[in-house]
Motif scaffolding. Sequence first.
Motif, short mmCIF file in Angstrom:
data_model
loop_
_atom_site.label_atom_id
_atom_site.label_comp_id
_atom_site.label_asym_id
_atom_site.label_seq_id
_atom_site.Cartn_x
_atom_site.Cartn_y
_atom_site.Cartn_z
N ARG A 53 36.10 21.61 39.20
CA ARG A 53 36.23 22.15 40.75
C ARG A 53 37.75 21.93 40.82
NH1 ARG A 53 31.94 24.50 42.74
NH2 ARG A 53 29.94 23.66 40.93
N ARG A 54 38.47 21.96 40.37
CA ARG A 54 39.87 21.94 40.88
C ARG A 54 40.73 22.63 40.65
NH1 ARG A 54 41.88 18.58 36.50
NH2 ARG A 54 40.79 17.47 35.43
N PRO A 55 41.47 22.85 40.08
CA PRO A 55 43.27 24.11 39.23
C PRO A 55 43.11 22.76 37.82
CG PRO A 55 43.81 23.01 41.45
CD PRO A 55 42.88 22.49 40.90
N ASP A 110 44.99 20.62 35.27
CA ASP A 110 45.95 19.81 35.99
C ASP A 110 46.97 20.34 34.50
OD1 ASP A 110 47.92 17.30 36.62
OD2 ASP A 110 47.14 16.38 36.02
N LYS A 113 43.51 29.94 33.55
CA LYS A 113 42.26 30.72 34.37
C LYS A 113 42.86 31.87 34.38
CE LYS A 113 39.95 29.90 38.28
NZ LYS A 113 39.88 28.94 39.58
#
Lengths: 464, 127, 507
Positions: A38-40, A42, C367
């Motif tokens: 739920r986050r980029p 790191d 990503k």
Amino acid sequence: MAGYTSVTPEDLAHMLDVIGVGSVEELFDGIPAGVRLRRPIDLPPGQPEQAVYAELRRLAARNVSTEDEITFLGAGMYDHYVPSIIDMLMSRSEFLTPYTPYQPEVSQGGLQVMFEYQTAISELTGLPVSNASVYEGPSAVGAAAYMAKLASKRPRLLVSRGVHPHSRATLETLAVGYGTTVEEIALEDGVTELDALRAALSDEVGAVVIQQPNFLGTIEDVTALSAAAHEHGALVICAADPLTLGVLEAPGNQGVDVCVGEGQSLGNRLDFGGPSFGFFAATEKHLRAMPGRIAGETTDADGRRGFVLTLQTREQHIRREKATSNICTSQALNALGGVVYLSWLGRQGIVELGELMLQRTHYARETLAALDGVTKLHDRPVVREFALRLAVSDREAVGRVLERCAAAGVNAGYALGRSYDEHPDGLLVAITEQRSRADIDRLAEVLGAAVAAERATVGAGATA
Amino acid sequence: MAEAGYPDELLYHAEHDWARVDDGVATFGITWFAQDALGEVVFFDPPEVGSSVTAGEFYAEVESVKAVSDVIAPLSGEIVEVNTALADTPEAINDDPYGDGWMVKVKLSDPDETTALLDRDTYVAGL
Amino acid sequence: MTEGRNPQSPQQRERATTIFEKGAPGRRAFRAPDLDVPAVDGLIPAASRRAASPRLPEASEPEIVRHYVNLSKRNFDLDSGFYPLGSCTMKHNPRLHERVAALPGHARLHPLQDPRRAQGALELMFELQGALAEVAGLPHVSLQPSAGSHGELAGLLLTRAYHADRGEQRTKVLTPDSAHGTNPATVTMAGYEVVKVALDAAGGVDLDDLRAKTDENVACLMLTNPSTLGIFDPNIEQMASIVHETGATLYYDGANLNAIMGYSRPGDMGFDIVHFNLHKTFTQPHGGGGPGAGPIAVSDRIEPFLPRPQVVRRAPSNGGPPVYDLDEDRGGRESKSIGKLRGFQGNYGVFVRTYAYIRSLGAEGLKDVSEVAVLNANYVLARLREKVGDQLPLAFGERCMHEFVLSGAPMKKQLGIRTLDLAKRLLDHGVHPPTVYFPLVVEEALLVEPTETETRETLDQFVDAVAAIVAEAAQDPEIARNAPYTTPVRRLDEAGAAKRPRVRQAL
């Protein structure tokens, strides 16, 4: 979009339309909510090429490479010259960027390289069948022991203490899985103690593992050790230094059943320990029990000579839980370096190089043993590497001696106490064709001074 | 490769094996169907003479380029002979599955087991 | 068929000759340094002296160069063309990586150099451990394994050590039917018995079968997710809880990690041990079959058993810059480490390239990799379904992650050509075929993985080539059955090679 992708906004719109979704995110809808990130991630943001180059240069500069000092450090990997044609050939797209030759019609280059490599390894080791490479030296020893276990079903494995400590440690790790005990055979006077081997042997022993030359650089009597093992039906696995096999008898001619080893010295860089390759050769009857890829010769539909991966039914993708090994990706590019190196060295060259190492090893050993406070660990014949004893107090003192040498620009070798508790005062010195007489003389000067300084310090400390 | 066929005089096991029984000794092999499914046979790994086999369990391996198959024993007994010629000519298993492609001869330990095997028509009906 | 055979290309006319058949007695490339020390006889005992020198080639340098350069031209490679080999992630290999790996400070660093004089290498490895831990969602990393299968072996030996430490002797490892062959092969090497778990109708693991087979004798479940079918298993959380309830470990085969970076992490899915294929996800050049590297990331409960050495960072008490070291752990009673899996610290040269890749891409870029990999795969899938969906249907589901499996069974029935024939005919179109006949659970399988680095134009050309071959086969299946025609050699007699193996040049 960043990095090495090439999707423009127009591409994206078109592709999503063809797929029939509204966004890229939608394609990930199959991932359940509970396991979503739920986050980029790191990690720092990406950098342009020149910045990454600068960063990798900064890190490289914090290492002292063999270009920065005169090094006598070996113990399994050696500072040999890598000829320029190897850089050129290993960086060719056609060798660098394909994968395993699953489609032989468009992989004849790689397959023929494997076939040539296997031929060269068979010649060096004196054993008729070679595979196309395994990961590296110590795991090759482990792979050979696994083959012996499958062949013999016997529960005991004997390993000489002259075998590389990393190979012995790897055997210990893997043996837990395949269910063998690993027992060590001691060294006496620098070589495997034949009587101890005989005493330990029984019909429960599946294989005996030795090394030639052994970790101390000593030439083992491979024929005698092999004969002892064979009396009990045990296989003989010999780890060999391939660059000594121009002057040392081929293990296959001395009764060895499986010859394996570290291939780095054959045209591969040090690379802080890898990637290099392991070689694996055996007698004919083990052909169908070998691990890894094997290239074989055949013909095509028009009768042309060609090469394929053969005997694949041994391998994991076909035989699965009954496979001879789990290995898949191995070290094809490094093995290419190996066969190009052996072709470059050639039939005369491998003998000349071996002879040069032999003579310089002898010279270095005699020169250093003549220093005050330095003696030979034993008097047996050695090639490429030898062990000394320093007349200093303990392992830490050897460390201080090495530190003094390093400060003078010389890496004097490997502190044996790092892996042999019985030799806290030991120093292992390696010779390659890159270490000239002048280098050896320089080592003598620096080591002599460092030992003297250490002894003086301790002496001063004792009287204080 | 041989024409498809299933000789009348043989006994069959549903795992595509055949047996020819003669005076307490049976010859084993694989059927036309089995060799056809396997493709070109490149290797036969025989059991050792003197070892025992059990009906319904595998006693040998046969390999094509991209597959390995267990060969099932139709009857139980002790191996008295293996077809050593297959080491050099494994293709006999394809070319002549009921003749030169035979695999082992077995001295039967329980000849009554033959009653559990299939005749030709029953085996073929199950293909 | 005579297409492409007459006239033959120069490569087709040339008979392959090995380096051992070239050269001439006395010819050479190597020149030995002068013997600069006194020559001494008898340094090797007579019995150990080599009687006959190894018959290596006798060739000049120009001859060697020409031989191997010409050989290289008999290879298809990723730099020249599309290589959608499923499960292998054949993405572009940036040349920056080769440049930095060749810097002498990296390339000529001895593995036993004193750690104080290898700070750059150790810093790089430490940072890479941290980056891989973050991508995996698991806190501890060992870089040591040399390839994916080596990582699997590490994982199962860790599992064995973990259970043994708790006084348990478990005997079985579960793998789904769709697993890579390395999984069951590894299970045997680690001394366990393989228990296969069935798939459900959607291609995922059958939860009922998993429940039925999971008991206190199960040591581990090995899983690839997304699976080799290109499907993210929607029941992953239930699977993790079924396995964990009995105390078994959950192993993640990272072969397909390229599909999910930035979206999901194996650690968050409940896995205890993950291996990375740095040569796949992190673009180490495949080298014709290696080198690769297979680092593992593990959870806290597995950490004590990790292989040695580990790279550690120490902050000096005087507040100076951090110092990196190798934690060798020389054994001893307190040590729980499984020990060593190989020599030295692992494939450092591969780590350098991976580090450069992660630095170049950063969080966003990683990503983006997964997004475009999945986008490209779905685009090719959608276009193929439109053009040849009847002959080559998708084996399971509607969409895919980074790769997908088609079944050539209808094509075989309708057109009389097999997946193998399609693959061989693709070679004449200048494309490396996808993976064929894997996974085993799909009949006539074709496993396609385009990767993120291909352009839309290349993807379109691939779709068009497949469609052209299918259309051609409808007219004349013999063309594909006898393909290829344009390659240096044509179909090879693999059966002949296996029957009478010739594995070295006769000298």
